[in-house]
Enzyme design. Structure first.
Site, PDB file in Angstrom:
ATOM      1  CB  THR A 288      -8.354   3.807   5.002  1.00 45.61           C
ATOM      2  OG1 THR A 288      -8.247   3.216   6.005  1.00 45.61           O
ATOM      3  CG2 THR A 288      -7.639   5.377   5.461  1.00 45.61           C
TER       4      THR A 288
ATOM      5  CG  LEU B 151      -4.860   1.198  -3.074  1.00 46.17           C
ATOM      6  CD1 LEU B 151      -4.519   1.865  -4.242  1.00 46.17           C
ATOM      7  CD2 LEU B 151      -4.027   0.174  -2.471  1.00 46.17           C
ATOM      8  CG  HIS B 152      -5.676   0.938   4.313  1.00 45.94           C
ATOM      9  ND1 HIS B 152      -6.972   0.980   5.032  1.00 45.94           N
ATOM     10  CD2 HIS B 152      -5.170  -0.149   4.071  1.00 45.94           C
ATOM     11  CE1 HIS B 152      -7.037  -0.073   4.981  1.00 45.94           C
ATOM     12  NE2 HIS B 152      -6.281  -0.992   4.435  1.00 45.94           N
ATOM     13  CG  ASP B 153      -0.504   3.856   3.516  1.00 52.32           C
ATOM     14  OD1 ASP B 153      -1.193   3.965   4.309  1.00 52.32           O
ATOM     15  OD2 ASP B 153       0.266   2.729   3.290  1.00 52.32           O
TER      16      ASP B 153
ATOM     17  CG  ASP C 195      -1.910   1.097   1.080  1.00 55.84           C
ATOM     18  OD1 ASP C 195      -2.205   1.735   0.201  1.00 55.84           O
ATOM     19  OD2 ASP C 195      -2.739   1.321   2.145  1.00 55.84           O
TER      20      ASP C 195
END
Length: 322
Positions: A192, A240-242, A16
């Site tokens: 997220t 895709l947390h980031d 990620d």
């Protein structure tokens, strides 16, 4: 008129994080001034190897890369997650060991003093960022704001029943950062987890672009999606947390925030749990972090596809530096 965002990116790549690095390098409104690679999803050395590999493949071999931290402030041995990110952090890929120059951590202070209105984005454990405040003095005036991917509110955690991985990895550092600076924007797991990119989205990107990074993204997302489908049966892709953290930094109007004091539990069964007072009638105080509660999912997906499909964003930035 929208202005170029100058950022220092703290990361622990990790699939990620790696896609977030690519997104930041390709986005025409982001200028990455440095990448700080630390332990987290993988060891510090593997994180450095992965970041160096991505910078080389993206055409940014001279971008400052700084070695971060090896372990949390507690001194505990870090936990890694090969079942999610693979043995080396990049799923099916095994980047070679990095043999080049690694900037000193102290170079961060030179970068901060050489620019104005720098945004710090930390998408990993907060250990290195906490050290930035602990080792430096009078750096706050050189930082415009901080965006953190961390915490979980109203939802279960992803490493314990209540804790999200970044805050769990070093809750001491998270509390230091939260107490040392304002404004801070927290992009937590409860939002997220909705930033899901599917194989269909990747196919759209492939059809629109022949950028040399697309095959890498395709391989990473295939591995990441299969890992998530094992964890969460029925999920269509992988969150895709980031990347969402970077997207909301660039597009603040796409998120809804509430300001509340945040505390991270540092020990016991609740270690890493993020707590804020959301009871009716609760009030914010000056300097409280802004916690994201909602965002425009479709706008995020469209932006991700457009940014990664574009072969001009990163090129414009390289031309601008020369």
């Amino acid at each position: 008129m929208r202005f170029l965002k100058k950022i220092i990116l703290f990361a622990d790549p990790g699939i990620d994080d790696s896609i977030a690095i690519i997104y930041a390098l390709m986005h025409p409104e982001i200028e990455v001034l440095a990448i700080v690679s630390s332990y987290g999803n993988v060891t510090k050395q593997k994180a450095v190897d992965n970041a160096a590999f991505l910078l080389m493949e993206a055409g940014f071999p001279s971008l400052p890369m700084i070695g971060g931290t090896n372990s949390p402030l507690s001194g505990e041995t870090p936990e890694y997650y090969p079942e999610i990110h693979g043995a080396d952090g990049l799923g099916p890929l095994s980047p070679p060991p990095y043999k080049g120059h690694l900037n000193n951590f102290s170079d961060l202070y030179d970068i901060l003093h050489a620019h104005s209105d720098i945004t710090i984005v930390d998408i990993g454990r907060n250990t290195a960022l906490a050290h930035l405040f602990l080792l430096g003095s009078d750096i706050a005036p050189h930082i415009k704001d901080i965006f953190l991917m961390g915490g979980a509110f109203f939802v279960p955690g992803n490493v314990t029943p209540s804790a999200e991985a970044n805050f769990y990895g070093d809750p001491v550092a998270a509390n230091i950062v939260l107490s040392r600076f304002t404004p801070i924007y927290i992009i937590p797991l409860n939002v997220t987890s909705k930033a899901v990119i599917t194989p269909h989205h990747i196919q759209e990107i492939e059809a629109a672009s022949s950028h040399p990074l697309i095959p890498i993204i395709k391989d990473l997302m295939k591995y990441y999606t299969e890992a998530y489908q094992t964890l969460i049966p029925g999920i269509e892709g992988a969150p895709l947390h980031d990347v969402l953290t970077l997207y909301l930094m660039i597009n603040p109007e796409a998120g809804r925030y509430v300001r509340r004091a945040v505390t991270v539990f540092m020990e016991g069964e609740g270690k890493g749990t993020s707590i804020a007072d959301f009871r009716p009638g609760s009030r914010s105080r000056p300097g409280d972090p802004a916690i994201c509660l909602e965002f425009d999912v479709q706008a995020f997906v469209e932006d991700f596809i457009l940014t990664i499909s574009s072969s001009t964003g990163g090129r414009r930035k390289r031309e601008g530096r020369s």
